[in-house]
Design a protein around this motif. Structure first.
Motif, PDB file in Angstrom:
ATOM      1  N   ASP A   1      -0.480 -14.520   6.630  1.00 45.69           N
ATOM      2  CA  ASP A   1       0.719 -14.603   7.466  1.00 45.69           C
ATOM      3  C   ASP A   1       0.574 -13.864   8.791  1.00 45.69           C
ATOM      4  O   ASP A   1       1.533 -13.691   9.543  1.00 45.69           O
ATOM      5  N   GLY A   2      -0.667 -13.414   9.094  1.00 44.44           N
ATOM      6  CA  GLY A   2      -0.958 -12.825  10.397  1.00 44.44           C
ATOM      7  C   GLY A   2      -0.743 -11.323  10.507  1.00 44.44           C
ATOM      8  O   GLY A   2      -0.913 -10.767  11.592  1.00 44.44           O
ATOM      9  N   GLU A   3      -0.376 -10.666   9.424  1.00 44.95           N
ATOM     10  CA  GLU A   3      -0.179  -9.218   9.441  1.00 44.95           C
ATOM     11  C   GLU A   3      -1.520  -8.509   9.283  1.00 44.95           C
ATOM     12  O   GLU A   3      -2.296  -8.853   8.390  1.00 44.95           O
ATOM     13  N   THR A   4      -1.792  -7.537  10.138  1.00 46.73           N
ATOM     14  CA  THR A   4      -3.026  -6.756  10.053  1.00 46.73           C
ATOM     15  C   THR A   4      -2.709  -5.368   9.516  1.00 46.73           C
ATOM     16  O   THR A   4      -1.743  -4.736   9.947  1.00 46.73           O
ATOM     17  N   TYR A   5      -3.522  -4.938   8.563  1.00 43.60           N
ATOM     18  CA  TYR A   5      -3.356  -3.637   7.925  1.00 43.60           C
ATOM     19  C   TYR A   5      -4.693  -2.896   7.939  1.00 43.60           C
ATOM     20  O   TYR A   5      -5.741  -3.519   7.932  1.00 43.60           O
ATOM     21  N   THR A   6      -4.621  -1.577   7.918  1.00 40.57           N
ATOM     22  CA  THR A   6      -5.803  -0.754   7.663  1.00 40.57           C
ATOM     23  C   THR A   6      -5.481   0.109   6.456  1.00 40.57           C
ATOM     24  O   THR A   6      -4.312   0.440   6.203  1.00 40.57           O
ATOM     25  N   LEU A   7      -6.519   0.481   5.715  1.00 42.96           N
ATOM     26  CA  LEU A   7      -6.283   1.341   4.560  1.00 42.96           C
ATOM     27  C   LEU A   7      -5.775   2.711   5.004  1.00 42.96           C
ATOM     28  O   LEU A   7      -4.996   3.342   4.293  1.00 42.96           O
ATOM     29  N   LYS A   8      -6.162   3.142   6.194  1.00 40.28           N
ATOM     30  CA  LYS A   8      -5.661   4.421   6.707  1.00 40.28           C
ATOM     31  C   LYS A   8      -4.154   4.353   6.920  1.00 40.28           C
ATOM     32  O   LYS A   8      -3.418   5.290   6.590  1.00 40.28           O
ATOM     33  N   GLU A   9      -3.670   3.251   7.495  1.00 42.53           N
ATOM     34  CA  GLU A   9      -2.232   3.077   7.711  1.00 42.53           C
ATOM     35  C   GLU A   9      -1.460   3.011   6.396  1.00 42.53           C
ATOM     36  O   GLU A   9      -0.289   3.380   6.345  1.00 42.53           O
ATOM     37  N   LEU A  10      -2.108   2.533   5.348  1.00 37.54           N
ATOM     38  CA  LEU A  10      -1.450   2.395   4.050  1.00 37.54           C
ATOM     39  C   LEU A  10      -1.484   3.685   3.234  1.00 37.54           C
ATOM     40  O   LEU A  10      -0.884   3.749   2.158  1.00 37.54           O
ATOM     41  N   GLN A  11      -2.193   4.705   3.735  1.00 40.97           N
ATOM     42  CA  GLN A  11      -2.228   5.981   3.010  1.00 40.97           C
ATOM     43  C   GLN A  11      -0.798   6.493   2.853  1.00 40.97           C
ATOM     44  O   GLN A  11       0.020   6.375   3.764  1.00 40.97           O
ATOM     45  N   GLY A  12      -0.496   7.032   1.697  1.00 41.66           N
ATOM     46  CA  GLY A  12       0.867   7.424   1.362  1.00 41.66           C
ATOM     47  C   GLY A  12       1.514   6.421   0.429  1.00 41.66           C
ATOM     48  O   GLY A  12       2.563   6.683  -0.150  1.00 41.66           O
ATOM     49  N   LYS A  13       0.890   5.254   0.309  1.00 35.99           N
ATOM     50  CA  LYS A  13       1.317   4.230  -0.651  1.00 35.99           C
ATOM     51  C   LYS A  13       0.255   4.094  -1.735  1.00 35.99           C
ATOM     52  O   LYS A  13      -0.907   4.426  -1.521  1.00 35.99           O
ATOM     53  N   VAL A  14       0.668   3.571  -2.873  1.00 35.82           N
ATOM     54  CA  VAL A  14      -0.287   3.151  -3.900  1.00 35.82           C
ATOM     55  C   VAL A  14      -0.699   1.739  -3.513  1.00 35.82           C
ATOM     56  O   VAL A  14       0.149   0.883  -3.249  1.00 35.82           O
ATOM     57  N   VAL A  15      -2.005   1.486  -3.450  1.00 33.25           N
ATOM     58  CA  VAL A  15      -2.505   0.193  -2.996  1.00 33.25           C
ATOM     59  C   VAL A  15      -3.355  -0.436  -4.097  1.00 33.25           C
ATOM     60  O   VAL A  15      -4.225   0.219  -4.674  1.00 33.25           O
ATOM     61  N   LEU A  16      -3.085  -1.703  -4.371  1.00 34.63           N
ATOM     62  CA  LEU A  16      -3.918  -2.488  -5.279  1.00 34.63           C
ATOM     63  C   LEU A  16      -4.632  -3.542  -4.459  1.00 34.63           C
ATOM     64  O   LEU A  16      -3.992  -4.360  -3.795  1.00 34.63           O
ATOM     65  N   ILE A  17      -5.958  -3.490  -4.483  1.00 33.50           N
ATOM     66  CA  ILE A  17      -6.765  -4.534  -3.854  1.00 33.50           C
ATOM     67  C   ILE A  17      -7.387  -5.354  -4.979  1.00 33.50           C
ATOM     68  O   ILE A  17      -8.042  -4.807  -5.860  1.00 33.50           O
ATOM     69  N   ASN A  18      -7.163  -6.660  -4.925  1.00 33.94           N
ATOM     70  CA  ASN A  18      -7.751  -7.587  -5.888  1.00 33.94           C
ATOM     71  C   ASN A  18      -8.741  -8.459  -5.136  1.00 33.94           C
ATOM     72  O   ASN A  18      -8.358  -9.250  -4.282  1.00 33.94           O
ATOM     73  N   PHE A  19     -10.036  -8.284  -5.439  1.00 31.55           N
ATOM     74  CA  PHE A  19     -11.064  -9.153  -4.862  1.00 31.55           C
ATOM     75  C   PHE A  19     -11.234 -10.347  -5.790  1.00 31.55           C
ATOM     76  O   PHE A  19     -11.405 -10.178  -6.995  1.00 31.55           O
ATOM     77  N   PHE A  20     -11.232 -11.553  -5.213  1.00 28.26           N
ATOM     78  CA  PHE A  20     -11.304 -12.767  -6.024  1.00 28.26           C
ATOM     79  C   PHE A  20     -12.019 -13.866  -5.245  1.00 28.26           C
ATOM     80  O   PHE A  20     -12.304 -13.728  -4.056  1.00 28.26           O
ATOM     81  N   ALA A  21     -12.288 -14.958  -5.946  1.00 25.59           N
ATOM     82  CA  ALA A  21     -12.785 -16.182  -5.311  1.00 25.59           C
ATOM     83  C   ALA A  21     -12.069 -17.360  -5.959  1.00 25.59           C
ATOM     84  O   ALA A  21     -11.717 -17.312  -7.148  1.00 25.59           O
ATOM     85  N   THR A  22     -11.862 -18.410  -5.195  1.00 20.37           N
ATOM     86  CA  THR A  22     -11.108 -19.564  -5.692  1.00 20.37           C
ATOM     87  C   THR A  22     -11.828 -20.290  -6.823  1.00 20.37           C
ATOM     88  O   THR A  22     -11.186 -20.888  -7.670  1.00 20.37           O
ATOM     89  N   TRP A  23     -13.140 -20.206  -6.862  1.00 17.04           N
ATOM     90  CA  TRP A  23     -13.940 -20.912  -7.875  1.00 17.04           C
ATOM     91  C   TRP A  23     -14.131 -20.092  -9.150  1.00 17.04           C
ATOM     92  O   TRP A  23     -14.696 -20.567 -10.127  1.00 17.04           O
ATOM     93  N   CYS A  24     -13.667 -18.866  -9.181  1.00 15.68           N
ATOM     94  CA  CYS A  24     -13.910 -17.919 -10.274  1.00 15.68           C
ATOM     95  C   CYS A  24     -12.896 -18.119 -11.404  1.00 15.68           C
ATOM     96  O   CYS A  24     -11.691 -17.925 -11.204  1.00 15.68           O
ATOM     97  N   GLY A  25     -13.369 -18.491 -12.582  1.00 10.45           N
ATOM     98  CA  GLY A  25     -12.504 -18.717 -13.741  1.00 10.45           C
ATOM     99  C   GLY A  25     -11.654 -17.510 -14.118  1.00 10.45           C
ATOM    100  O   GLY A  25     -10.423 -17.628 -14.241  1.00 10.45           O
ATOM    101  N   PRO A  26     -12.267 -16.335 -14.324  1.00 13.69           N
ATOM    102  CA  PRO A  26     -11.453 -15.155 -14.654  1.00 13.69           C
ATOM    103  C   PRO A  26     -10.463 -14.783 -13.546  1.00 13.69           C
ATOM    104  O   PRO A  26      -9.355 -14.306 -13.828  1.00 13.69           O
ATOM    105  N   CYS A  27     -10.841 -15.008 -12.297  1.00 13.27           N
ATOM    106  CA  CYS A  27      -9.917 -14.743 -11.179  1.00 13.27           C
ATOM    107  C   CYS A  27      -8.686 -15.638 -11.308  1.00 13.27           C
ATOM    108  O   CYS A  27      -7.547 -15.173 -11.165  1.00 13.27           O
ATOM    109  N   ASN A  28      -8.916 -16.910 -11.578  1.00 14.89           N
ATOM    110  CA  ASN A  28      -7.814 -17.857 -11.719  1.00 14.89           C
ATOM    111  C   ASN A  28      -6.929 -17.520 -12.918  1.00 14.89           C
ATOM    112  O   ASN A  28      -5.713 -17.706 -12.868  1.00 14.89           O
ATOM    113  N   ALA A  29      -7.524 -17.025 -13.989  1.00 20.26           N
ATOM    114  CA  ALA A  29      -6.752 -16.616 -15.163  1.00 20.26           C
ATOM    115  C   ALA A  29      -5.903 -15.385 -14.865  1.00 20.26           C
ATOM    116  O   ALA A  29      -4.807 -15.216 -15.417  1.00 20.26           O
TER     117      ALA A  29
END
Length: 168
Positions: free
Chosen positions: A42-70
């Motif tokens: 949606d065009g929003e840019t973030y840095t992890l430094k700017e997000l400090q002070g929040k709990v952040v969940l990063i999920n790395f995935f790929a569209t072709w990955c079965g476990p990712c899709n599950a």
């Protein structure tokens, strides 16, 4: 006596052997995360430094990955829609994907949380060399609290517990 020494070496070797997943992981629990930036679909840019002070969940995935899709419906329902908190931020990073293909995938899968492309693995390479899905929880202090690879229900439940505990 020789067999005891050999047995000791065998047991020590088994206990100290790293798994492939551990070898592929570049950052570990307690490590400070690098200040990477990402731009969501949606065009929003973030840095992890700017997000400090929040709990952040990063999920790395790929569209072709079965476990990712599950895992995606659980990320939507059990985390994004359930853990509504101004001190929590979640993003899915599409490893080796460009924005156009991710937009189609997000619509098809009805993904509600922010998604960002990582076509050259620029972001992913800071965290690991291989294996997805990979979830990284970053504490308010900018250090890794927990991470897991693959989609296992026990790991997913632990991930939710770690997020909730850090938010309390």
């Amino acid at each position: 006596m020789k067999w005891k020494f050999l047995l000791f070496l065998l047991v020590f070797g088994i206990l100290s052997a790293e798994t492939d997943e551990q070898k592929a992981t570049r950052l570990h629990t307690g490590d400070r995360v690098p200040d990477v930036s990402f731009t969501t679909l949606d065009g929003e840019t973030y840095t992890l430094k700017e997000l400090q002070g929040k709990v952040v969940l990063i999920n790395f995935f790929a569209t072709w990955c079965g476990p990712c899709n599950a895992e995606i419906p659980h990320l939507n329902k059990d985390i994004f829609q359930t853990i509504k908190n101004e001190d929590f931020f979640m993003v899915g990073i599409g490893r080796e994907h460009v924005a156009d293909s991710l937009k189609i995938f997000v619509d098809k899968k009805n993904i509600l949380y922010p998604i960002a492309p990582d076509p050259e693995r620029d972001i992913y390479s800071h965290f690991a060399e291989a294996y997805i899905p990979r979830n990284v929880i970053i504490g308010k202090d900018g250090k890794i609290l927990y991470q897991c690879v693959g989609f296992e229900k026990d790991d997913f439940a632990k991930m939710i517990a770690v997020i909730r505990e850090e938010l309390d």
